[in-house]
Scaffold this motif. Structure first.
Motif, PDB file in Angstrom:
ATOM      1  N   GLU A 398      -3.008   3.879  11.347  1.00 28.41           N
ATOM      2  CA  GLU A 398      -2.864   2.906  10.256  1.00 28.41           C
ATOM      3  C   GLU A 398      -3.798   1.734  10.521  1.00 28.41           C
ATOM      4  OE1 GLU A 398       0.713   0.525   7.855  1.00 28.41           O
ATOM      5  OE2 GLU A 398       1.133   1.616   9.703  1.00 28.41           O
ATOM      6  N   THR A 400      -6.439  -1.545   8.233  1.00 29.34           N
ATOM      7  CA  THR A 400      -6.749  -2.277   6.999  1.00 29.34           C
ATOM      8  C   THR A 400      -8.189  -2.018   6.591  1.00 29.34           C
ATOM      9  OG1 THR A 400      -7.376  -4.223   8.292  1.00 29.34           O
ATOM     10  CG2 THR A 400      -5.108  -4.109   7.502  1.00 29.34           C
ATOM     11  N   LYS A 444      -3.731  -2.381   3.464  1.00 31.42           N
ATOM     12  CA  LYS A 444      -3.270  -1.525   4.547  1.00 31.42           C
ATOM     13  C   LYS A 444      -3.146  -0.096   4.047  1.00 31.42           C
ATOM     14  CE  LYS A 444      -0.789  -4.885   7.391  1.00 31.42           C
ATOM     15  NZ  LYS A 444       0.489  -5.211   8.072  1.00 31.42           N
ATOM     16  N   LYS A 446      -2.930   4.300   5.457  1.00 32.00           N
ATOM     17  CA  LYS A 446      -2.798   5.283   6.523  1.00 32.00           C
ATOM     18  C   LYS A 446      -3.905   6.305   6.373  1.00 32.00           C
ATOM     19  CE  LYS A 446       2.210   4.869   7.122  1.00 32.00           C
ATOM     20  NZ  LYS A 446       3.505   5.593   7.093  1.00 32.00           N
TER      21      LYS A 446
END
Length: 581
Positions: A398, A400, A444, A446
């Motif tokens: 994960e 940004t 954000k 994944k």
């Protein structure tokens, strides 16, 4: 004789007429007698010979800072400028009582004295000798006694003028260094009436240089090492006087190392040993080398600098593509921008400056081309070693969105290295993506690790890998021969594209639209129209599906389709006749 003396003694004394108008004391007989005797002298034949422009013997009777008083036997004493008797260091060359020759310029000045000149007397005395030397082109010897406006004053028996342009072959800035020196000169101009003499030392030097030049040129050979004097310095090199012949020492031949300016190595007047690199006899041009008389540091570079050696040097140049480091005199290495950091390209101009000391590692040595490649990042741990172990392929992570570019997204996952999500790894099915509409900086998300390439320093993530590839089991969902229904999304000259599932399209070729000949797909179909078709081929590698609309209208197809459906068989495609696969 006694009688003549007696007669002279008994001659009555008369007061001369020149004393009329004065308050004369008749009792002061001695003073009157003295003045009368001087008056008699002026009336004699000798007195009548005192004419301006002549030279007379005189006696120094007084000396002060400005004038020297001289008695030449005239009714008044004469004055000579004191500076005519001073040596170059200011000392007076005469004393009271000395007999000297003087030139009578005026019988009476504003001060009531004779105007005399010692210099002009000496000029007249020495004139024949100087004139003869001038006519024959012979040199005269003289001593520089003072600096004057425009040049120097020289004593050659008389005072002469040496112009600044005639002192040397090259321009002279410091004239004081010549004062007191005795040298030879040529008389290049004189005026007897005015008493002016102009000298040249340059003419003497040029004559000597011409003779020396012929001797030097006769001896010069390429490869010789000779001595020379630095004559002049320019931005591109220096001119060396080899003895009547000037040779050019180019800046690139001054040192094995980098030379910012010739003045960093040489000064005018320096004596240097140089090598004759090239001699063009027809043009009398000589090319010189200074570094060629010194050992070439590159000959031992391979033994001193080998791959893996840690070195220290000074930055001598900063470029956009890297920095040059001087390791020793004449030896430089390049730290390319790609060898400065493991994780990102440093801007050399912002991070380094000329004169900085720096440590690096030797990567490669090319003696033949005089190149040494250096590395800076090799002194630091390689973060890519940790990334390989920390991020195996398929791992979910994960982070940004750090930057949105035309070819994808850069994602910050908390490491020194930013990961790239290529546009091709964002969706299995979407092709025309507008990334700026879909994503924002700082968002954000994944993703899944696609690859970590240590050698090429590439860290790649994927978004589409979060879901199964819809093409992976396409044959199970829509085997060849199965009917489908979809919407026409694009029309082309060769057929129509039909969306079967979200993001998955099939092509109905123009030949598969209808049994009859179709000139243009738009004659039968339009965008947005829902149609039925049959899957006639699947190419998973190229992600292509071929469809047929005319197969749906085949009566035989309907019966077979129903039978296959009832029996649950999956081999209907082999039984369809007339389909172009």
């Amino acid at each position: 004789m006694p009688t003549k003396q007696t007669a002279t003694a008994t001659k009555p004394f008369q007061i001369p007429s020149w004393v009329n108008g004065y308050d004369f004391d008749a009792g002061d007989v001695e003073e009157v007698k003295a003045k009368t005797e001087f008056g008699d002298l002026m009336n004699s034949s000798a007195a009548k010979n005192f004419a301006e422009g002549e030279v007379f013997m005189g006696r120094v009777v007084n000396i002060n800072d400005d004038y020297v008083t001289v008695d030449i036997g005239y009714k008044q004493e004469g004055l000579v400028m004191a500076k005519e008797f001073r040596s170059y260091d200011g000392t007076m060359k005469i004393k009271q009582g000395d007999e000297i020759q003087v030139y009578l310029e005026k019988l009476e000045s504003a001060m009531g004295n004779l105007v005399l000149s010692k210099d002009k007397a000496e000029i007249l005395k020495a004139w024949d000798k100087i004139s003869e030397a001038c006519e024959r082109g012979e040199a005269v010897e003289g001593t520089v006694i003072a600096k004057v406006k425009g040049g120097l004053s020289v004593d050659i028996g008389v005072k002469a003028f040496l112009p600044g342009s005639q002192i040397d072959i090259r321009p002279v800035k410091n004239l004081d260094k010549y004062i007191g020196k005795t040298m030879e000169f040529k008389v290049i101009k004189f005026n007897k009436k005015r008493g002016n003499i102009v000298l040249s030392r340059r003419a003497i030097l040029q004559d000597e240089r011409g003779k020396l030049r012929d001797e030097t040129l006769a001896q010069i050979q390429e490869g010789m090492i000779v001595k020379g004097i630095v004559k002049n310095i320019t931005d591109y090199g220096a001119f060396i006087d080899l003895g009547g012949v000037d040779g050019l020492l180019h800046i690139t031949d001054m040192s094995w190392g980098r030379v910012k300016h010739p003045t960093n190595i040489l000064n005018v007047g320096d004596e240097v040993d140089v090598k004759i690199l090239k001699y063009d006899a027809s043009k009398e041009r000589v090319s010189l080398g200074l570094k060629q008389v010194q050992p070439n540091p590159w000959e031992s570079a391979k033994d001193k600098y080998f791959p893996g050696t840690k070195v220290t040097g000074e930055i001598v140049s900063v470029k956009d593509y890297g920095i040059f480091v001087e390791l020793s005199d004449g030896i430089e290495g390049l730290i390319h921008v790609s060898e400065m950091s493991w994780t990102n390209k440093k801007a050399p101009v912002k991070n380094f400056a000329v004169g900085d000391k720096i440590e690096a590692v030797v990567l490669e040595v090319d003696v033949e081309n005089k190149r040494i490649s250096l590395g800076l990042k090799q002194l630091m741990p390689n973060p890519w070693d940790d990334l390989v172990a920390k991020y195996p392929v398929g791992k979910m992570t994960e982070g940004t969105v750090k930057a949105i570019v035309e070819f994808g997204l850069f994602m910050d996952v908390g490491e020194e290295v930013d990961a790239l999500i290529h546009v091709s790894d964002i969706s299995w099915t979407k092709k025309a993506l507008n990334l700026n509409e879909e994503y924002k900086n700082g968002q954000k998300i994944k993703a899944v690790v696609v690859s970590v390439d240590r050698e090429n320093q590439k860290f790649c993530l994927g978004l589409k890998q979060l879901e199964e590839d819809p093409w992976k089991r396409i044959e199970e969902r829509m085997p060849v021969g199965s009917p489908i229904e979809g919407e026409v999304v694009r029309l082309t000259d060769f057929g129509a594209f039909v969306e079967i599932e979200t993001g998955i399209e099939g092509l109905v070729h123009i030949s598969e639209i209808a049994d009859e000949r179709v000139e243009k797909p738009s004659d039968k179909l339009e965008k947005g129209q829902r149609v039925k078709a049959v899957v006639i081929s699947i190419d998973k590698a190229s992600k292509k599906i071929a469809l047929s609309m005319k197969a749906v209208e085949a009566g035989e197809y309907k019966a077979h389709y129903k039978a296959e459906t009832d029996s649950g068989a999956s081999t209907l495609a082999s039984k369809l006749k007339g389909f172009k696969v």
